[in-house]
Design a protein around this motif. Sequence first.
Motif, short mmCIF file in Angstrom:
data_model
loop_
_atom_site.label_atom_id
_atom_site.label_comp_id
_atom_site.label_asym_id
_atom_site.label_seq_id
_atom_site.Cartn_x
_atom_site.Cartn_y
_atom_site.Cartn_z
N MET A 178 1.22 10.88 1.31
CA MET A 178 2.04 9.77 1.79
C MET A 178 3.52 10.07 1.61
O MET A 178 4.35 9.73 2.46
CB MET A 178 1.65 8.47 1.07
CG MET A 178 0.23 7.99 1.33
SD MET A 178 -0.24 7.98 3.08
CE MET A 178 0.91 6.79 3.73
N ALA A 179 3.88 10.71 0.49
CA ALA A 179 5.28 11.08 0.27
C ALA A 179 5.74 12.04 1.36
O ALA A 179 6.87 11.93 1.89
CB ALA A 179 5.45 11.70 -1.11
N HIS A 180 4.88 13.00 1.72
CA HIS A 180 5.22 13.94 2.78
C HIS A 180 5.44 13.21 4.10
O HIS A 180 6.42 13.48 4.83
CB HIS A 180 4.10 14.97 2.95
CG HIS A 180 4.32 15.90 4.10
ND1 HIS A 180 5.11 17.02 4.01
CD2 HIS A 180 3.88 15.85 5.39
CE1 HIS A 180 5.14 17.63 5.19
NE2 HIS A 180 4.40 16.94 6.04
N ASN A 199 -9.35 8.62 -1.09
CA ASN A 199 -9.10 8.01 -2.40
C ASN A 199 -7.62 7.68 -2.51
O ASN A 199 -6.79 8.56 -2.76
CB ASN A 199 -9.53 8.97 -3.51
CG ASN A 199 -9.31 8.36 -4.90
OD1 ASN A 199 -8.85 7.23 -5.03
ND2 ASN A 199 -9.64 9.12 -5.94
N GLU A 200 -7.29 6.41 -2.31
CA GLU A 200 -5.88 6.00 -2.28
C GLU A 200 -5.24 5.94 -3.67
O GLU A 200 -4.06 5.60 -3.79
CB GLU A 200 -5.76 4.64 -1.58
CG GLU A 200 -6.18 4.72 -0.11
CD GLU A 200 -6.02 3.41 0.63
OE1 GLU A 200 -5.46 2.46 0.03
OE2 GLU A 200 -6.45 3.34 1.79
N MET A 208 3.96 3.96 11.54
CA MET A 208 3.56 5.37 11.65
C MET A 208 2.61 5.75 10.50
O MET A 208 1.61 6.43 10.71
CB MET A 208 4.80 6.25 11.62
CG MET A 208 4.50 7.74 11.51
SD MET A 208 6.01 8.70 11.27
CE MET A 208 5.30 10.23 10.63
N LEU A 209 2.92 5.30 9.29
CA LEU A 209 2.07 5.60 8.14
C LEU A 209 0.68 4.99 8.32
O LEU A 209 -0.34 5.62 8.02
CB LEU A 209 2.71 5.08 6.85
CG LEU A 209 4.06 5.68 6.45
CD1 LEU A 209 4.57 5.01 5.18
CD2 LEU A 209 3.95 7.18 6.25
N GLN A 233 0.81 -1.21 0.00
CA GLN A 233 0.00 0.00 0.00
C GLN A 233 0.85 1.27 0.00
O GLN A 233 0.57 2.21 -0.76
CB GLN A 233 -0.91 0.01 1.23
CG GLN A 233 -1.81 1.24 1.32
CD GLN A 233 -2.68 1.20 2.57
OE1 GLN A 233 -2.50 0.36 3.45
NE2 GLN A 233 -3.62 2.11 2.65
N PHE A 234 1.88 1.31 0.85
CA PHE A 234 2.63 2.54 1.04
C PHE A 234 3.89 2.65 0.17
O PHE A 234 4.38 3.76 -0.07
CB PHE A 234 3.05 2.66 2.51
CG PHE A 234 1.90 2.71 3.47
CD1 PHE A 234 0.78 3.50 3.20
CD2 PHE A 234 1.92 1.98 4.64
CE1 PHE A 234 -0.29 3.55 4.08
CE2 PHE A 234 0.86 2.03 5.53
CZ PHE A 234 -0.25 2.81 5.25
#
Length: 222
Positions: free
Chosen positions: A205-207, A195-196, A178-179, A124-125
Motif C-alpha cells: 500500500m505504501a508503494h 492479509n491486510e 485508485m487504491l 483502511q488505507f
Amino acid sequence: MKIYKVINNNVLSAYDDKKQEVVVMGRGIGFKAKAGDTIDEGKIEKVFHIENSELSRRFQEMISEMPLEHMQISADIISYAKEECNMKLNQSIYLALMDHINFAIGRYRQGIQLPNALLGEIRQFYRREYLVGEYALRIMATRLGVHFTEDEAGFIALHFVNAVYDTTTHDAYVITDMLTNSLAIVKREFGGAVNEHSMHYERFMAHLKFLARRIFSRELLE
C-alpha cells in the motif's frame, strides 16, 4: 524576539534570532504591544516557522480573526502528528488544518455534520492519518464540548494525507479510489486471499501511495 507586526491580541509576527520571520501565538501576547517591542517569552505558547513567504502571509490573514482556542487545538493536533505518529508534513498543513478546524466547529454549532463517503477507505488505507483524526475529535470534545461523529475524523485525516504526500484534497480522493480499485484487482486475482495486517500488505500500500503521488506530480521513474 522582536515584534514585526501585531496581528491581534493573541498573535504576533516577529523575527527570531536568525532574523527569520515567524508567527508567535500566546494568550494576550499582542495586547498593548507594538512593532519593535521585545516579546515577553513567558507568554509564548507556540512559534510557527513558515518559510514560504506567500504561505506565511495567507496564514497570518486567516488567523487574524480566528479564536485562540481553535488555533491552539490545531497546533496541538499537528504536534501530535509529528511527535507521536512520526509524520513529516508539508507546511501547508498549518493553513489547511486551522481553516478546516475553525470552519468545522462553526458548522457543528449550527447543527451541521457532514457524512464522509470515503470513511471506510480512509480508515483502511491511511491508518496513521486516521489516528490523528481520532485524536483531534478527542481534544475538541474535551476542551470545547464539541462532539463530532467519526466522519469528521476522516475529513481531518485527509488533510494529513495531503501534507504527507504533497497532494490536494481532490487528488487524495482520486488516489483513494485508485487504491481501492488496485486492491480489488489483487483480491480478484488471488481469490481474496489478502492479509491486510501483514507487513507485505503495508509495504504494498505504501508503494501504491507513492506511485500515485508520482503520477500526479509527473515524477515518473526510469
